[in-house]
Design an enzyme around this catalytic site. Structure first.
Site, PDB file in Angstrom:
ATOM      1  N   ASP A 241      37.117  33.162   1.535  1.00 16.33           N
ATOM      2  CA  ASP A 241      36.182  33.099   0.452  1.00 16.33           C
ATOM      3  C   ASP A 241      36.179  34.444   0.112  1.00 16.33           C
ATOM      4  O   ASP A 241      36.304  34.249  -0.916  1.00 16.33           O
ATOM      5  CB  ASP A 241      34.710  32.909   1.280  1.00 16.33           C
ATOM      6  CG  ASP A 241      34.286  31.039   1.249  1.00 16.33           C
ATOM      7  OD1 ASP A 241      35.839  30.260   0.160  1.00 16.33           O
ATOM      8  OD2 ASP A 241      33.465  30.405   1.887  1.00 16.33           O
TER       9      ASP A 241
ATOM     10  N   LYS B 117      19.241  39.452  10.622  1.00 13.15           N
ATOM     11  CA  LYS B 117      19.870  38.363  10.313  1.00 13.15           C
ATOM     12  C   LYS B 117      21.118  40.012   9.717  1.00 13.15           C
ATOM     13  O   LYS B 117      22.699  39.724   9.687  1.00 13.15           O
ATOM     14  CB  LYS B 117      20.363  38.091   9.186  1.00 13.15           C
ATOM     15  CG  LYS B 117      21.044  36.677   8.399  1.00 13.15           C
ATOM     16  CD  LYS B 117      20.938  35.730   7.588  1.00 13.15           C
ATOM     17  CE  LYS B 117      19.496  34.880   8.135  1.00 13.15           C
ATOM     18  NZ  LYS B 117      19.379  34.072   6.705  1.00 13.15           N
TER      19      LYS B 117
ATOM     20  N   ALA C  48      28.110  33.063   2.960  1.00  8.41           N
ATOM     21  CA  ALA C  48      28.934  34.582   1.962  1.00  8.41           C
ATOM     22  C   ALA C  48      29.083  35.613   2.058  1.00  8.41           C
ATOM     23  O   ALA C  48      30.967  36.617   2.514  1.00  8.41           O
ATOM     24  CB  ALA C  48      28.623  34.033   0.808  1.00  8.41           C
TER      25      ALA C  48
ATOM     26  N   LYS D 120      31.077  24.272   7.121  1.00  5.30           N
ATOM     27  CA  LYS D 120      31.951  24.950   7.167  1.00  5.30           C
ATOM     28  C   LYS D 120      32.156  25.949   9.216  1.00  5.30           C
ATOM     29  O   LYS D 120      32.970  25.845   9.066  1.00  5.30           O
ATOM     30  CB  LYS D 120      32.001  26.563   6.356  1.00  5.30           C
ATOM     31  CG  LYS D 120      32.830  25.970   4.578  1.00  5.30           C
ATOM     32  CD  LYS D 120      31.865  27.218   3.628  1.00  5.30           C
ATOM     33  CE  LYS D 120      32.804  27.317   2.537  1.00  5.30           C
ATOM     34  NZ  LYS D 120      32.359  27.728   1.958  1.00  5.30           N
TER      35      LYS D 120
ATOM     36  N   ARG E 104      17.197  40.455   2.674  1.00  4.06           N
ATOM     37  CA  ARG E 104      15.156  40.820   2.861  1.00  4.06           C
ATOM     38  C   ARG E 104      15.024  40.098   4.047  1.00  4.06           C
ATOM     39  O   ARG E 104      14.432  40.836   5.211  1.00  4.06           O
ATOM     40  CB  ARG E 104      14.779  39.170   2.143  1.00  4.06           C
ATOM     41  CG  ARG E 104      14.365  39.048   0.855  1.00  4.06           C
ATOM     42  CD  ARG E 104      14.352  37.747   0.774  1.00  4.06           C
ATOM     43  NE  ARG E 104      14.748  36.532   1.525  1.00  4.06           N
ATOM     44  CZ  ARG E 104      14.546  35.192   0.648  1.00  4.06           C
ATOM     45  NH1 ARG E 104      14.207  35.357  -0.683  1.00  4.06           N
ATOM     46  NH2 ARG E 104      15.353  34.381   1.505  1.00  4.06           N
TER      47      ARG E 104
HETATM   48  P1  ATR Z   1      25.275  31.336   2.057  1.00  3.80           P
HETATM   49  O1  ATR Z   1      25.952  30.414   3.627  1.00  3.80           O
HETATM   50  O2  ATR Z   1      25.270  30.603   0.543  1.00  3.80           O
HETATM   51  O3  ATR Z   1      25.231  31.901   2.611  1.00  3.80           O
HETATM   52  P2  ATR Z   1      22.521  31.079   3.803  1.00  3.80           P
HETATM   53  O4  ATR Z   1      23.980  31.070   5.258  1.00  3.80           O
HETATM   54  O5  ATR Z   1      21.761  29.751   3.708  1.00  3.80           O
HETATM   55  O6  ATR Z   1      24.066  30.573   2.798  1.00  3.80           O
HETATM   56  O7  ATR Z   1      22.432  32.387   3.428  1.00  3.80           O
HETATM   57  C1  ATR Z   1      21.796  32.360   2.254  1.00  3.80           C
HETATM   58  C2  ATR Z   1      21.162  34.321   2.119  1.00  3.80           C
HETATM   59  O8  ATR Z   1      20.526  34.009   0.646  1.00  3.80           O
HETATM   60  C3  ATR Z   1      20.943  34.828   3.041  1.00  3.80           C
HETATM   61  O9  ATR Z   1      21.025  36.421   3.249  1.00  3.80           O
HETATM   62  C4  ATR Z   1      19.274  34.912   2.556  1.00  3.80           C
HETATM   63  O10 ATR Z   1      17.763  36.103   2.648  1.00  3.80           O
HETATM   64  P3  ATR Z   1      17.657  36.372   4.010  1.00  3.80           P
HETATM   65  O11 ATR Z   1      18.007  35.961   5.014  1.00  3.80           O
HETATM   66  O12 ATR Z   1      16.616  37.338   4.044  1.00  3.80           O
HETATM   67  O13 ATR Z   1      16.919  34.586   4.208  1.00  3.80           O
HETATM   68  C5  ATR Z   1      19.315  35.528   1.142  1.00  3.80           C
HETATM   69  N1  ATR Z   1      18.564  34.601  -0.457  1.00  3.80           N
HETATM   70  C6  ATR Z   1      17.984  33.033  -0.413  1.00  3.80           C
HETATM   71  N2  ATR Z   1      17.125  32.899  -1.576  1.00  3.80           N
HETATM   72  C7  ATR Z   1      17.110  34.790  -1.920  1.00  3.80           C
HETATM   73  C8  ATR Z   1      15.762  35.054  -2.683  1.00  3.80           C
HETATM   74  N3  ATR Z   1      15.321  34.180  -3.062  1.00  3.80           N
HETATM   75  N4  ATR Z   1      16.003  36.785  -2.416  1.00  3.80           N
HETATM   76  C9  ATR Z   1      16.428  37.237  -1.780  1.00  3.80           C
HETATM   77  N5  ATR Z   1      17.440  36.801  -1.172  1.00  3.80           N
HETATM   78  C10 ATR Z   1      17.702  35.201  -0.481  1.00  3.80           C
END
Ligand code: ATR
Length: 272
Positions: A102, A156, A131, A66, A152
């Site tokens: 999206d 970010k 997302a 993307k 978390r």
């Molecule tokens: P996407 O494009 O699907 O949003 P991404 O950009 O890789 O994927 O982002 C993943 C998100 O899921 C992030 O916000 C991540 O949180 P962190 O930035 O704090 O790492 C979150 N995420 C992934 N696993 C998680 C978990 N077990 N608990 C809470 N947040 C999680």
């Protein structure tokens, strides 16, 4: 020869996009061909340009391309810019246009299909990845009382907050949510893909009307189970969002908006 479109991603074998767009084309009487392309990590851009040179008119883009699709485009919508990602491209007048449907797809599903307008609601978005970036602008435009993003990694979340300064937008640590109540809670983290639960304080889901899991077809994820245990009235997964974002792209490309209800029903996998 009919007009050509395709979805590109890696892996692409589970994609529902050809089915969805095929059903839309049939229902609206549009003659088009919609394929699926396994993207190559080295050659993604060349694959896009090849489809265009063969007369293709547009593409859907899925993980992990993307951002690269966004960068390849010459013109980008505001929501694609905020998302820094494109999930749809259009080839027109010698230009490559980038869009991100999206977030608007998610919003339409929540408001129109699930009957929960965001206006004056307290809305909680979990995550701060792609997302959430895609959802921010359409969600804020829907006029929530407050939109809270919990993540978390606070750095970010802070970056997002700095890019989009809006009086109704707030960022929060998970633990700071303790004791707060929301009407609508959307899990836009990737936690469910690995069967994990975001560290949400137990009571937060208590008074919610809707718990929405972005992942599609994963059944009752830990997040939805938690919502169920707290008596949340409505549980939903991302099937409606998937179909609604496709409908937005179809309307953008073809100038005709397809009905989505029957397609959503057809693709719905019961949560349990
Ligand atoms: P996407 O494009 O699907 O949003 P991404 O950009 O890789 O994927 O982002 C993943 C998100 O899921 C992030 O916000 C991540 O949180 P962190 O930035 O704090 O790492 C979150 N995420 C992934 N696993 C998680 C978990 N077990 N608990 C809470 N947040 C999680």
């Amino acid at each position: 020869m009919s007009d050509r479109y395709a979805v590109i991603g890696r892996p692409i074998n589970h994609t529902k996009s050809p089915l969805i767009h095929g059903l839309f084309a049939e229902a609206t009487g549009q003659a088009l061909e919609y394929g699926a392309i396994e993207g190559e990590l080295e050659g993604f851009e060349a694959q896009v340009l090849q489809l265009r040179s063969e007369g293709g008119l547009g593409m859907n883009i899925t993980a992990p391309f993307k951002l690269r699709a966004f960068e390849l485009a010459d013109r980008r919508s505001e929501r694609a810019q905020l998302a820094r990602a494109a999930n749809a491209l259009k080839f027109e007048d010698g230009s490559i246009y980038a869009e991100n449907f999206d977030g608007i797809g998610l919003l339409r599903d929540i408001e129109q299909n699930l009957g929960e307008p965001l206006r004056n609601r307290r809305v909680l978005l979990l995550g701060a990845g792609g997302a959430v970036r895609g959802a921010l602008l359409p969600f804020l435009q829907a006029g929530p009382r407050e939109l809270v993003i919990a993540n978390r990694d606070m750095a970010k979340a802070l970056t997002l907050r700095n890019e989009l300064d809006h009086p109704r937008l707030r960022i929060s640590r998970y633990e700071e949510l303790d004791g707060q109540a929301f009407d609508i809670v959307v899990n836009a983290t990737s936690a469910s893909l690995t069967g994990e639960l975001p560290p949400l304080p137990a009571g937060v889901l208590g008074g919610a009307r809707l718990a929405y899991e972005l992942a599609y077809g994963k059944g009752l994820t830990p997040f939805l189970r938690m919502a169920q245990a707290h008596g949340v009235a409505r549980l939903a997964d991302g099937v409606g969002m998937l179909v609604e974002q496709a409908a937005e792209a179809f309307a953008w490309w073809r100038g005709v908006r397809p009905e989505t209800r029957a397609v959503i029903d057809r693709l719905t996998i019961p949560l349990e």
